[in-house]
Design a protein around this motif. Structure first.
Motif, PDB file in Angstrom:
ATOM      1  N   UNK B 251       0.832  -1.201   0.000  1.00  0.00           N
ATOM      2  CA  UNK B 251       0.000   0.000   0.000  1.00  0.00           C
ATOM      3  C   UNK B 251       0.859   1.239   0.000  1.00  0.00           C
ATOM      4  N   UNK B 252       0.224   2.397   0.192  1.00  0.00           N
ATOM      5  CA  UNK B 252       1.004   3.637   0.237  1.00  0.00           C
ATOM      6  C   UNK B 252       0.486   4.658   1.243  1.00  0.00           C
ATOM      7  N   UNK B 253      -0.657   4.365   1.897  1.00  0.00           N
ATOM      8  CA  UNK B 253      -1.217   5.390   2.779  1.00  0.00           C
ATOM      9  C   UNK B 253      -1.790   4.738   4.025  1.00  0.00           C
ATOM     10  N   UNK B 254      -2.250   5.567   4.952  1.00  0.00           N
ATOM     11  CA  UNK B 254      -2.831   5.014   6.177  1.00  0.00           C
ATOM     12  C   UNK B 254      -4.149   4.291   5.904  1.00  0.00           C
ATOM     13  N   UNK B 255      -4.736   4.504   4.732  1.00  0.00           N
ATOM     14  CA  UNK B 255      -5.897   3.705   4.336  1.00  0.00           C
ATOM     15  C   UNK B 255      -5.548   2.238   4.159  1.00  0.00           C
ATOM     16  N   UNK B 256      -4.251   1.957   4.060  1.00  0.00           N
ATOM     17  CA  UNK B 256      -3.792   0.568   3.913  1.00  0.00           C
ATOM     18  C   UNK B 256      -3.282  -0.024   5.218  1.00  0.00           C
ATOM     19  N   UNK B 275       4.748   1.969  -0.282  1.00  0.00           N
ATOM     20  CA  UNK B 275       5.400   2.847  -1.260  1.00  0.00           C
ATOM     21  C   UNK B 275       5.396   4.268  -0.691  1.00  0.00           C
ATOM     22  N   UNK B 276       6.591   4.798  -0.449  1.00  0.00           N
ATOM     23  CA  UNK B 276       6.712   6.149   0.101  1.00  0.00           C
ATOM     24  C   UNK B 276       7.053   7.104  -1.046  1.00  0.00           C
ATOM     25  N   UNK B 277       6.195   8.096  -1.226  1.00  0.00           N
ATOM     26  CA  UNK B 277       6.354   9.024  -2.364  1.00  0.00           C
ATOM     27  C   UNK B 277       7.372  10.104  -2.009  1.00  0.00           C
ATOM     28  N   UNK B 278       8.608   9.872  -2.441  1.00  0.00           N
ATOM     29  CA  UNK B 278       9.738  10.731  -2.049  1.00  0.00           C
ATOM     30  C   UNK B 278      10.372  11.432  -3.235  1.00  0.00           C
ATOM     31  N   UNK B 279       9.730  11.329  -4.379  1.00  0.00           N
ATOM     32  CA  UNK B 279      10.415  11.735  -5.612  1.00  0.00           C
ATOM     33  C   UNK B 279       9.727  12.913  -6.287  1.00  0.00           C
ATOM     34  N   UNK B 280      10.017  14.111  -5.790  1.00  0.00           N
ATOM     35  CA  UNK B 280       9.391  15.318  -6.344  1.00  0.00           C
ATOM     36  C   UNK B 280       9.856  15.586  -7.780  1.00  0.00           C
ATOM     37  N   UNK B 285       6.307  14.218  -4.216  1.00  0.00           N
ATOM     38  CA  UNK B 285       6.762  13.905  -2.862  1.00  0.00           C
ATOM     39  C   UNK B 285       5.686  14.351  -1.887  1.00  0.00           C
ATOM     40  N   UNK B 286       5.150  13.391  -1.129  1.00  0.00           N
ATOM     41  CA  UNK B 286       4.077  13.724  -0.174  1.00  0.00           C
ATOM     42  C   UNK B 286       3.935  12.585   0.825  1.00  0.00           C
ATOM     43  N   UNK B 287       3.498  12.906   2.026  1.00  0.00           N
ATOM     44  CA  UNK B 287       3.197  11.874   3.021  1.00  0.00           C
ATOM     45  C   UNK B 287       2.314  12.415   4.148  1.00  0.00           C
ATOM     46  N   UNK B 288       2.922  12.940   5.210  1.00  0.00           N
ATOM     47  CA  UNK B 288       2.169  13.240   6.434  1.00  0.00           C
ATOM     48  C   UNK B 288       1.111  14.326   6.275  1.00  0.00           C
ATOM     49  N   UNK B 293      -3.464  10.354  -0.156  1.00  0.00           N
ATOM     50  CA  UNK B 293      -2.371   9.436   0.170  1.00  0.00           C
ATOM     51  C   UNK B 293      -1.655   9.782   1.458  1.00  0.00           C
ATOM     52  N   UNK B 294      -2.381  10.274   2.428  1.00  0.00           N
ATOM     53  CA  UNK B 294      -1.786  10.651   3.720  1.00  0.00           C
ATOM     54  C   UNK B 294      -1.149   9.446   4.401  1.00  0.00           C
TER      55      UNK B 294
END
Ligand SMILES: [Ca+2]
Ligand SMILES: [Ca+2]
Lengths: 324, 324
Positions: B251-256, B275-280, B285-288, B293-294
Motif C-alpha cells: 500500500x502507500x497510505x494510512x488507508x492501507x 510505497x513512500x512518495x519521495x520523488x518530487x 513527494x508527499x506523506x504526512x 495518500x496521507x
C-alpha cells in the motif's frame, strides 16, 4: 524410446476417449446434453469455443450440491450450536424462541418467522471470530448425523454433482458456489466436499468487524444479515465478486431463477441446469408446494429457456457421496 | 537426444539464475528483502515454505500501482464524464456543484465535502448498466491525458510494481487489487495494465440492481456508495471475498494500515510493503500532510512491524510504465 512412447499413446488413447466423466449419471438425454455443451465450449475448432478464463460455472448449494431436507442443514447446526452454548451458559437462552430452538423445536422457529430465525442465527453465529465460528462448524460436522440417513451432513453431497464439478474443472472451467447458505459456514467443508476453495464461494453473509483490542487483530462476526445471496442477489453477487457472466449455472429452486436467467441470456453457448427432486425413495420428492426448495417458475419457464431439468429419480444412478 | 537435453539445461540454467525479476528496482536493501521473502516462501526446503494456494498477495491501487496526483484519476474521469453527458443534455447539471464539476472546478468539489463528491459520483457513475459504464471508462482512457505528464492515465502505472506483480505470479502467487477506487472502474484496465483479472479486483462499490424489463436482463449501477474499501474495510473485504489471509500486502497510505497490519500479524512469514512518495523530481513527494495518500501511521509504526518502506527516489530506477 520413440516406439515405446508411441505404444503408450496408442494404449492410453482408448481409455481417454472411453472414460466416463459422469459415471453416476444414467445414460440419458440429460447427460448427453451436458457433455455436448462441455465439448462444444472446449473444442478449439468449435464455433462455440470459450477461452478457459471465461469458463465460469456457478452452483447453488442447498438442494443442488447437497440435500436440504427436512430442513436446511445450517439451521440444524444453529440449533445444535445453541444447545451446546446453553450447556455452558444457560442464560444465553434469554427468550422463548431461543429456548425452543435449543430444544430442537423447529416448528417454533417456523412460527416465529423471520425475526425468530434472525434471533437463532445471531445467538449461534455472531459475536465470535470467523476462525472460532468455523471451528464450531467443523466440530459439528464431525459429530452430527442426519436424522433420516444417519450420515454425516457433509456426506449427503450428491455424488453426480460432485462428478460434474470435477468434470468441469478437468475441462478448464472454474467452479463457484453461489448460495443462500452462509458464506463462512460453507467454506468449512466445500473444499474437501466439492474441491471448491474459499475464494470461489459466494453466499449470504453478516457484517464483520475488524478488531484490534488486546493482541492480534481479529475479524468478528456481527449480528444480523448484511447480504442475502438469493434470487436477484445471486446475479448481483456474481457480477460484483467475479465480474464475469457465467456460461453455466446450476440450481434447484426459484431462488436460482435469476442466476440461471442471467447466465443463459448471455450471448454464445450457455447452459442452465435445474435439479428436480423427484425421488421420494432415495431422497425426497418436492417442488411446487415445498416451503424449502420451492420450484415453480423453473419448471414452468425453464424448458422453453433451454434449461436442462435433471430428473433425480431417472438421471442419477446414485444419490449421496456417502451412500451406496 | 539425452545429450541435447542436457546441453540445453546447462545453457539455460545460468539465465534462470541471473535473470533479474525486478529490473526497474535499484540494487537496494528493499529489493533484497522482497526477493529473500519470495525465495523463502517458495523454496520447498525452506522452513517458511507456503503452498501456492496460500500465496495470496494484495495491493492497493491509487498511489501504489499507479499515480494519484494531483487528484485521484477516477475523480478526473467523473468530471470529464459529467462534462460529456452535459454536452448531450445540459439539464443534468441541476445544481451549482454539478456545474462546477463539469467545468473541472476541483476546488468546488473539495469545498463541498462528502455530499458534493457523492453527487458527482452519482451523476457520472449511476443509472447505467455496468457494461455501459465500463464502455465510458474505456473511451475516457483512450482519449484523456494527464495534465502534467501528458500520458494516458493507464500508462502512469508504476513499472517497478508491474514487475513485482509479474514476479509474484511467476513464483506461484495470486495477485489481487484491494483498493478504495471503484470496483467497476478498475476492472476496465487492470487486466491489461497489471495482468490482474476481474475476479481478483476488490474495491469500493455501489449497489447494483438486477433488471429484467423489456428484453435481456441487465445489471444497473445504483446511486450512493454501498461499501467503502478503505481502512478496516480492506481486511473485511479480503476475508469476505477471498477467505484467506494474505501473506503479502502493499500500500502507500494510512488507508492501507489495517490491511498490512492484518496481513503481517498472521503466523509464518509475512511481508508488508509501503510505497513512500519521495520523488518530487520524477513523480510527487508527499506523506504526512497530504490530503491524498496521507501516510503517518505507516511511517511511524511500519518499520517496527517489519514492513518494507519503499523509497521511490532511491529504490526505483524508473517510474511510469509509459515513461522513459
Ligand atoms: Ca437451493
Ligand atoms: Ca492508495
Amino acid at each position: 524410446m520413440k516406439t515405446a512412447l508411441l505404444a503408450t499413446a496408442v494404449f492410453m488413447a482408448p481409455f481417454a476417449v472411453l472414460a466416463d466423466p459422469l459415471p453416476s449419471w444414467t445414460e440419458s438425454d440429460t447427460k448427453t446434453r451436458i457433455i455436448e455443451f462441455v465439448n462444444a465450449v472446449t473444442d478449439p475448432d468449435s464455433p462455440d469455443y470459450v477461452t478457459p478464463a471465461d469458463r465460469i460455472s456457478v452452483f447453488d448449494n442447498d438442494g443442488t450440491l447437497w440435500a436440504e431436507q427436512p430442513v436446511y442443514f445450517q439451521l440444524t447446526f444453529a440449533m445444535d450450536r445453541l444447545a451446546e452454548l446453553a450447556n455452558a451458559d444457560p442464560s444465553i437462552l434469554s427468550n422463548p424462541t431461543l429456548e425452543a430452538a435449543a430444544e430442537g423445536d423447529l416448528q417454533a422457529i417456523v412460527d416465529g418467522g423471520h425475526d425468530a430465525l434472525i434471533e437463532v442465527v445471531n445467538a449461534s453465529h455472531a459475536g465470535v471470530s470467523v476462525e472460532q465460528f468455523q471451528d464450531s462448524v467443523a466440530n459439528w460436522l464431525d459429530t452430527a448425523r442426519h436424522p433420516d440417513t444417519g450420515l454425516p451432513y457433509d456426506q449427503m453431497t450428491y455424488q453426480p454433482m460432485v462428478e460434474l464439478l470435477r468434470y468441469l474443472r478437468d475441462e478448464g472451467f472454474r467452479t463457484y458456489i453461489v448460495s443462500g447458505g452462509g458464506l463462512h459456514f460453507m467454506r468449512v467443508f466445500a473444499e474437501e466436499a466439492y474441491g471448491i476453495p474459499p475464494e470461489q464461494i459466494l453466499g449470504t453473509y453478516t457484517d464483520t468487524i475488524y478488531e484490534t483490542g488486546d493482541g492480534a487483530p481479529a475479524i468478528i462476526k456481527a449480528p444480523g444479515i448484511a447480504f442475502i445471496d438469493d434470487k436477484e442477489g445471486k446475479p448481483i453477487n456474481i457480477e460484483r465478486t467475479i465480474g464475469r457472466r457465467p456460461i453455466l449455472a446450476g440450481g434447484n429452486s426459484d431462488g436460482d431463477f435469476a442466476m440461471l436467467e442471467w447466465t443463459t441470456a448471455g450471448s454464445g453457448p450457455r447452459l442452465g441446469i435445474l435439479v428436480h427432486h423427484t425421488d421420494a425413495q432415495r431422497e425426497w420428492a418436492y417442488d411446487r408446494e415445498s416451503p424449502i426448495g420451492k420450484l415453480v417458475d423453473g419448471l414452468d419457464k425453464g424448458p422453453e429457456l433451454g434449461w436442462v431439468i435433471v430428473d433425480m429419480a431417472q438421471d442419477w444412478d446414485r444419490i449421496y457421496t456417502g451412500g451406496d
